[in-house]
Design a protein around this motif. Structure first.
Motif: not given
Length: 64
Positions: A21-39
């Motif tokens: 679950h911690l890996f899942g939350v980390a993956a979702m957080t990194l995906m959201l940051v990546w999309i909001l910041h870089f895309w």
């Protein structure tokens, strides 16, 4: 593997569940940051076709 007398080994799955679950939350957080910041963010109605497709990464990461 069960013992010869039919008893079972009782192993707790709680540590594995917490780690997954911690890996899942980390993956979702990194995906959201990546999309909001870089895309450039997420939009359901936009003239920019690339922003319309950005929600796909978030939804596929969360399995919706």
């Amino acid at each position: 593997m069960a013992a010869k007398d039919g008893s079972r080994f009782l192993v707790s799955t709680m540590p594995v569940t917490v780690i997954v679950h911690l890996f899942g939350v980390a993956a979702m957080t990194l995906m959201l940051v990546w999309i909001l910041h870089f895309w450039g963010g997420v939009s359901l109605t936009s003239d920019n076709k690339e922003r319309l497709f950005n929600h796909y990464g978030i939804l596929s990461c969360t399995h919706f």
